[in-house]
Design a protein around this motif. Structure first.
Motif, PDB file in Angstrom:
ATOM      1  N   SER A   8       4.721   2.420  -8.174  1.00  0.00           N
ATOM      2  CA  SER A   8       6.025   1.824  -7.890  1.00  0.00           C
ATOM      3  C   SER A   8       6.701   2.516  -6.703  1.00  0.00           C
ATOM      4  CB  SER A   8       6.921   1.919  -9.127  1.00  0.00           C
ATOM      5  OG  SER A   8       8.240   1.517  -8.829  1.00  0.00           O
ATOM      6  N   LYS A   9       6.720   3.849  -6.728  1.00  0.00           N
ATOM      7  CA  LYS A   9       7.417   4.594  -5.677  1.00  0.00           C
ATOM      8  C   LYS A   9       6.699   4.514  -4.335  1.00  0.00           C
ATOM      9  CE  LYS A   9       9.556   8.060  -8.704  1.00  0.00           C
ATOM     10  NZ  LYS A   9       9.600   9.506  -9.066  1.00  0.00           N
ATOM     11  N   SER A  10       5.392   4.769  -4.362  1.00  0.00           N
ATOM     12  CA  SER A  10       4.656   4.913  -3.115  1.00  0.00           C
ATOM     13  C   SER A  10       4.258   3.583  -2.491  1.00  0.00           C
ATOM     14  CB  SER A  10       3.406   5.759  -3.358  1.00  0.00           C
ATOM     15  OG  SER A  10       2.697   5.960  -2.152  1.00  0.00           O
ATOM     16  N   LEU A  11       3.694   2.681  -3.303  1.00  0.00           N
ATOM     17  CA  LEU A  11       3.154   1.445  -2.752  1.00  0.00           C
ATOM     18  C   LEU A  11       4.178   0.325  -2.644  1.00  0.00           C
ATOM     19  CD1 LEU A  11      -0.337   1.396  -4.509  1.00  0.00           C
ATOM     20  CD2 LEU A  11       0.283   2.297  -2.268  1.00  0.00           C
ATOM     21  N   TYR A  12       5.248   0.404  -3.465  1.00  0.00           N
ATOM     22  CA  TYR A  12       6.259  -0.654  -3.423  1.00  0.00           C
ATOM     23  C   TYR A  12       7.664  -0.131  -3.169  1.00  0.00           C
ATOM     24  CZ  TYR A  12       2.938  -4.240  -4.767  1.00  0.00           C
ATOM     25  OH  TYR A  12       1.890  -5.129  -4.767  1.00  0.00           O
ATOM     26  N   GLY A  13       7.767   1.125  -2.739  1.00  0.00           N
ATOM     27  CA  GLY A  13       9.068   1.651  -2.322  1.00  0.00           C
ATOM     28  C   GLY A  13      10.122   1.671  -3.403  1.00  0.00           C
ATOM     29  N   GLY A  14       9.694   1.833  -4.668  1.00  0.00           N
ATOM     30  CA  GLY A  14      10.651   1.916  -5.766  1.00  0.00           C
ATOM     31  C   GLY A  14      10.946   0.599  -6.453  1.00  0.00           C
ATOM     32  N   MET A  15      10.317  -0.480  -6.035  1.00  0.00           N
ATOM     33  CA  MET A  15      10.527  -1.783  -6.674  1.00  0.00           C
ATOM     34  C   MET A  15       9.940  -1.794  -8.084  1.00  0.00           C
ATOM     35  SD  MET A  15       9.566  -4.424  -3.601  1.00  0.00           S
ATOM     36  CE  MET A  15       9.636  -5.827  -4.738  1.00  0.00           C
ATOM     37  N   ASP A  16      10.479  -2.685  -8.934  1.00  0.00           N
ATOM     38  CA  ASP A  16       9.879  -2.911 -10.243  1.00  0.00           C
ATOM     39  C   ASP A  16       8.541  -3.619 -10.052  1.00  0.00           C
ATOM     40  OD1 ASP A  16      11.981  -1.795 -11.643  1.00  0.00           O
ATOM     41  OD2 ASP A  16      13.052  -3.699 -11.858  1.00  0.00           O
ATOM     42  N   ILE A  17       7.519  -3.119 -10.739  1.00  0.00           N
ATOM     43  CA  ILE A  17       6.181  -3.693 -10.568  1.00  0.00           C
ATOM     44  C   ILE A  17       5.558  -4.011 -11.923  1.00  0.00           C
ATOM     45  CG2 ILE A  17       5.760  -2.473  -8.394  1.00  0.00           C
ATOM     46  CD1 ILE A  17       3.954  -0.539 -10.044  1.00  0.00           C
ATOM     47  N   GLN A  18       4.433  -4.678 -11.865  1.00  0.00           N
ATOM     48  CA  GLN A  18       3.625  -4.927 -13.058  1.00  0.00           C
ATOM     49  C   GLN A  18       2.180  -4.601 -12.714  1.00  0.00           C
ATOM     50  OE1 GLN A  18       4.696  -9.077 -13.341  1.00  0.00           O
ATOM     51  NE2 GLN A  18       2.787  -9.750 -12.374  1.00  0.00           N
ATOM     52  N   ILE A  19       1.444  -4.098 -13.704  1.00  0.00           N
ATOM     53  CA  ILE A  19       0.026  -3.817 -13.524  1.00  0.00           C
ATOM     54  C   ILE A  19      -0.754  -4.632 -14.552  1.00  0.00           C
ATOM     55  CG2 ILE A  19      -1.793  -2.083 -13.472  1.00  0.00           C
ATOM     56  CD1 ILE A  19       0.228   0.027 -12.854  1.00  0.00           C
ATOM     57  N   GLY A  20      -1.652  -5.450 -14.074  1.00  0.00           N
ATOM     58  CA  GLY A  20      -2.498  -6.251 -14.941  1.00  0.00           C
ATOM     59  C   GLY A  20      -3.922  -6.222 -14.442  1.00  0.00           C
ATOM     60  N   TYR A  21      -4.682  -7.220 -14.835  1.00  0.00           N
ATOM     61  CA  TYR A  21      -6.083  -7.242 -14.406  1.00  0.00           C
ATOM     62  C   TYR A  21      -6.610  -8.670 -14.333  1.00  0.00           C
ATOM     63  CZ  TYR A  21      -6.988  -7.643 -19.473  1.00  0.00           C
ATOM     64  OH  TYR A  21      -6.997  -8.039 -20.788  1.00  0.00           O
ATOM     65  N   CYS A  22      -7.638  -8.823 -13.517  1.00  0.00           N
ATOM     66  CA  CYS A  22      -8.386 -10.072 -13.405  1.00  0.00           C
ATOM     67  C   CYS A  22      -9.856  -9.712 -13.574  1.00  0.00           C
ATOM     68  CB  CYS A  22      -8.135 -10.737 -12.043  1.00  0.00           C
ATOM     69  SG  CYS A  22      -8.968 -12.328 -11.818  1.00  0.00           S
ATOM     70  N   ASN A  23     -10.453 -10.164 -14.664  1.00  0.00           N
ATOM     71  CA  ASN A  23     -11.833  -9.796 -15.009  1.00  0.00           C
ATOM     72  C   ASN A  23     -12.666 -11.035 -15.297  1.00  0.00           C
ATOM     73  OD1 ASN A  23     -10.791  -7.207 -14.965  1.00  0.00           O
ATOM     74  ND2 ASN A  23     -11.131  -6.794 -17.128  1.00  0.00           N
TER      75      ASN A  23
END
Length: 213
Positions: free
Chosen positions: A68-83
């Motif tokens: 969140s901090k490094s890759l999106y500059g502090g934005m709210d994020i979600q982590i999921g997957y595509c398998n």
């Protein structure tokens, strides 16, 4: 260097480190994702393709705050997957934001440029380039990059961790305010499908071959 796959070498597979990838995204380095990759061992790999926008196990890791901090500059994020298992293009989508993909197995991404979408919102699949992403590689796909479900390598299944701004791909959205709205398939998701894919309700605008690896 590009590899050659398919009948009579019809499909070239570039490396993510080749210069051809630069127009679509970048390789992210400097992050220890060993814990994340370990958690992916329990994730399913169905015979088709499954996409989960937000997964509690992945989001409970300490890396969640780092992403969140490094890759999106502090934005709210979600982590999921595509398998799953896949060897065809079928569709291309884009977002109003970059997407982070982490290869939990070797996989192949088929990519295009939003700038090449025609005035009628169609897209010629002959402009798609294919890239092999080795296991453990983090890539950022720019907001202008067309992409969809990864493909496996040599017929194997694939696992891909997907990081996006929170709320992406989680709600059905319909609008007819501007012409582009015909592509709107979900929250922060604009989709162009190939007729052969049979994606219900999707805008069919991919012209040419439904590329197969």
């Amino acid at each position: 260097m590009a590899e050659c796959h398919g009948l009579e070498c019809l499909v070239k597979i570039y490396s993510v480190t080749d210069k051809e990838f630069n127009q679509f995204g970048r390789v992210v380095t400097g992050m220890d994702i060993s814990e994340l990759l370990e958690v992916t061992n329990i994730l399913p790999v169905p015979e088709d393709v499954i996409y989960v926008p937000s997964d509690r196990n992945l989001e409970s890791l300490g890396l969640f705050k780092d992403f969140s901090k490094s890759l999106y500059g502090g934005m709210d994020i979600q982590i999921g997957y595509c398998n799953g298992h896949n060897n065809k293009l079928n569709a291309l989508e884009y977002h109003r934001s970059s997407e982070i993909n982490i290869a939990a197995t070797d996989m192949i991404l088929m990519l295009g440029r939003r700038q090449d979408i025609e005035e009628d919102w169609s897209y010629d699949t002959s402009k798609v380039l294919c890239f092999k992403i080795p296991k453990g590689t983090i890539v950022e796909l720019y907001a202008t990059t067309l992409h969809y479900a990864p493909c496996g390598v040599d017929g194997d299944g694939f696992k891909c961790i997907v990081i996006l701004p929170k709320g992406t791909n989680v709600e059905n959205v319909h609008s007819n305010i501007i012409p582009e709205d015909k592509l709107l398939a979900a929250s922060n998701k604009w989709l162009i499908a190939h007729k052969d894919a049979g994606i219900e309700g999707a805008f069919v605008g991919l012209k040419g071959e439904n590329i197969k690896i």
